[in-house]
Scaffold this motif. Structure first.
Motif, PDB file in Angstrom:
ATOM      1  N   ALA A 134       0.827  -1.212   0.000  1.00 45.75           N
ATOM      2  CA  ALA A 134       0.000   0.000   0.000  1.00 45.75           C
ATOM      3  C   ALA A 134       0.858   1.256   0.000  1.00 45.75           C
ATOM      4  CB  ALA A 134      -0.937  -0.015   1.197  1.00 45.75           C
ATOM      5  N   ASP A 135       1.895   1.278   0.831  1.00 43.16           N
ATOM      6  CA  ASP A 135       2.752   2.464   0.898  1.00 43.16           C
ATOM      7  C   ASP A 135       3.467   2.732  -0.423  1.00 43.16           C
ATOM      8  OD1 ASP A 135       2.111   3.207   3.506  1.00 43.16           O
ATOM      9  OD2 ASP A 135       3.800   2.126   4.398  1.00 43.16           O
ATOM     10  N   VAL A 136       3.788   1.694  -1.166  1.00 46.63           N
ATOM     11  CA  VAL A 136       4.492   1.857  -2.439  1.00 46.63           C
ATOM     12  C   VAL A 136       3.516   2.080  -3.601  1.00 46.63           C
ATOM     13  CG1 VAL A 136       5.950   0.673  -4.142  1.00 46.63           C
ATOM     14  CG2 VAL A 136       6.495   0.534  -1.709  1.00 46.63           C
ATOM     15  N   ALA A 137       2.506   1.236  -3.711  1.00 47.78           N
ATOM     16  CA  ALA A 137       1.647   1.243  -4.901  1.00 47.78           C
ATOM     17  C   ALA A 137       0.365   2.066  -4.774  1.00 47.78           C
ATOM     18  CB  ALA A 137       1.293  -0.196  -5.272  1.00 47.78           C
ATOM     19  N   HIS A 138      -0.016   2.424  -3.558  1.00 46.55           N
ATOM     20  CA  HIS A 138      -1.309   3.092  -3.380  1.00 46.55           C
ATOM     21  C   HIS A 138      -1.214   4.423  -2.645  1.00 46.55           C
ATOM     22  CE1 HIS A 138      -3.305  -0.432  -4.980  1.00 46.55           C
ATOM     23  NE2 HIS A 138      -2.588  -1.172  -4.162  1.00 46.55           N
ATOM     24  N   ALA A 139      -0.015   4.993  -2.562  1.00 51.47           N
ATOM     25  CA  ALA A 139       0.185   6.240  -1.819  1.00 51.47           C
ATOM     26  C   ALA A 139      -0.422   7.459  -2.514  1.00 51.47           C
ATOM     27  CB  ALA A 139       1.676   6.464  -1.579  1.00 51.47           C
ATOM     28  N   HIS A 140      -0.831   7.322  -3.760  1.00 50.67           N
ATOM     29  CA  HIS A 140      -1.409   8.441  -4.495  1.00 50.67           C
ATOM     30  C   HIS A 140      -2.823   8.781  -4.036  1.00 50.67           C
ATOM     31  CE1 HIS A 140      -2.679   4.810  -6.641  1.00 50.67           C
ATOM     32  NE2 HIS A 140      -3.714   5.506  -7.058  1.00 50.67           N
ATOM     33  N   ARG A 141      -3.363   7.955  -3.146  1.00 50.02           N
ATOM     34  CA  ARG A 141      -4.726   8.174  -2.671  1.00 50.02           C
ATOM     35  C   ARG A 141      -4.771   7.817  -1.189  1.00 50.02           C
ATOM     36  NH1 ARG A 141      -9.945   6.123  -5.821  1.00 50.02           N
ATOM     37  NH2 ARG A 141     -11.469   6.684  -4.265  1.00 50.02           N
ATOM     38  N   ASP A 142      -5.586   8.536  -0.420  1.00 47.71           N
ATOM     39  CA  ASP A 142      -5.624   8.324   1.030  1.00 47.71           C
ATOM     40  C   ASP A 142      -6.644   7.291   1.487  1.00 47.71           C
ATOM     41  OD1 ASP A 142      -3.609  10.157   1.429  1.00 47.71           O
ATOM     42  OD2 ASP A 142      -4.980  11.820   1.791  1.00 47.71           O
ATOM     43  N   GLU A 143      -7.660   6.993   0.682  1.00 46.43           N
ATOM     44  CA  GLU A 143      -8.721   6.082   1.116  1.00 46.43           C
ATOM     45  C   GLU A 143      -8.880   4.918   0.149  1.00 46.43           C
ATOM     46  OE1 GLU A 143     -12.318   8.229   1.734  1.00 46.43           O
ATOM     47  OE2 GLU A 143     -11.389   9.654   3.097  1.00 46.43           O
ATOM     48  N   TRP A 144      -8.829   3.734   0.712  1.00 47.45           N
ATOM     49  CA  TRP A 144      -8.989   2.498  -0.043  1.00 47.45           C
ATOM     50  C   TRP A 144      -9.882   1.555   0.751  1.00 47.45           C
ATOM     51  CZ3 TRP A 144      -7.008   2.252  -4.851  1.00 47.45           C
ATOM     52  CH2 TRP A 144      -5.983   3.145  -5.186  1.00 47.45           C
ATOM     53  N   VAL A 145     -10.203   0.439   0.145  1.00 45.83           N
ATOM     54  CA  VAL A 145     -10.864  -0.660   0.842  1.00 45.83           C
ATOM     55  C   VAL A 145      -9.927  -1.853   0.754  1.00 45.83           C
ATOM     56  CG1 VAL A 145     -12.842  -2.247   0.836  1.00 45.83           C
ATOM     57  CG2 VAL A 145     -13.191   0.186   0.320  1.00 45.83           C
ATOM     58  N   LEU A 146      -9.747  -2.514   1.873  1.00 46.85           N
ATOM     59  CA  LEU A 146      -8.915  -3.709   1.944  1.00 46.85           C
ATOM     60  C   LEU A 146      -9.832  -4.912   2.056  1.00 46.85           C
ATOM     61  CD1 LEU A 146      -6.086  -5.023   2.338  1.00 46.85           C
ATOM     62  CD2 LEU A 146      -6.449  -4.717   4.787  1.00 46.85           C
ATOM     63  N   LEU A 147      -9.716  -5.838   1.118  1.00 46.71           N
ATOM     64  CA  LEU A 147     -10.517  -7.060   1.148  1.00 46.71           C
ATOM     65  C   LEU A 147      -9.685  -8.204   1.692  1.00 46.71           C
ATOM     66  CD1 LEU A 147     -12.292  -6.985  -2.337  1.00 46.71           C
ATOM     67  CD2 LEU A 147     -13.102  -6.056  -0.148  1.00 46.71           C
TER      68      LEU A 147
END
Length: 119
Positions: free
Chosen positions: A45-58
């Motif tokens: 998440a820190d590497v690939a998803h840092a461009h956005r602050d809110e996600w859902v983790l399944l």
């Protein structure tokens, strides 16, 4: 029970819940859905998803996925990651969590620790 995780946008999760199947762009582009072992979630998440602050983790039960899962090593030859070679299905989703980033990065959702094999 073997758990793996997938991170997606809240809007994609809403659509997934309605259609009961999820086909991210990577499935068409690369032939698989990117997932993580539980110990890899925060780093990914820190590497690939840092461009956005809110996600859902399944949280997915690997044994309930209809598509094959292959553990494959990334390009640098380091860690192996679970790749799902087909769409994710809703019946494989054990739980979902809001997954938010703060000024220090992502943290595992507290509710995830309720699953015995996650600890």
């Amino acid at each position: 029970m073997a758990y793996i995780a997938h991170i997606l946008a809240p809007a994609d999760w809403e659509t997934f819940e309605q259609t009961e199947e999820y086909r991210p762009a990577s499935l068409d582009e690369q032939g698989f859905v990117h997932c993580s072992k539980l110990g890899q979630i925060v780093v990914v998440a820190d590497v690939a998803h840092a461009h956005r602050d809110e996600w859902v983790l399944l949280l997915l039960d690997e044994s309930r996925l209809e598509a094959p899962v292959r553990y494959e090593t990334n390009e640098d030859g380091g860690s192996s990651f679970p790749h799902v070679y087909g769409p994710l299905t809703l019946d494989a989703v054990v739980d979902s969590f809001d997954f938010e980033r703060d000024q220090t990065g992502f943290r595992l959702p507290e509710g995830l620790l309720n699953y015995e094999s996650v600890r």
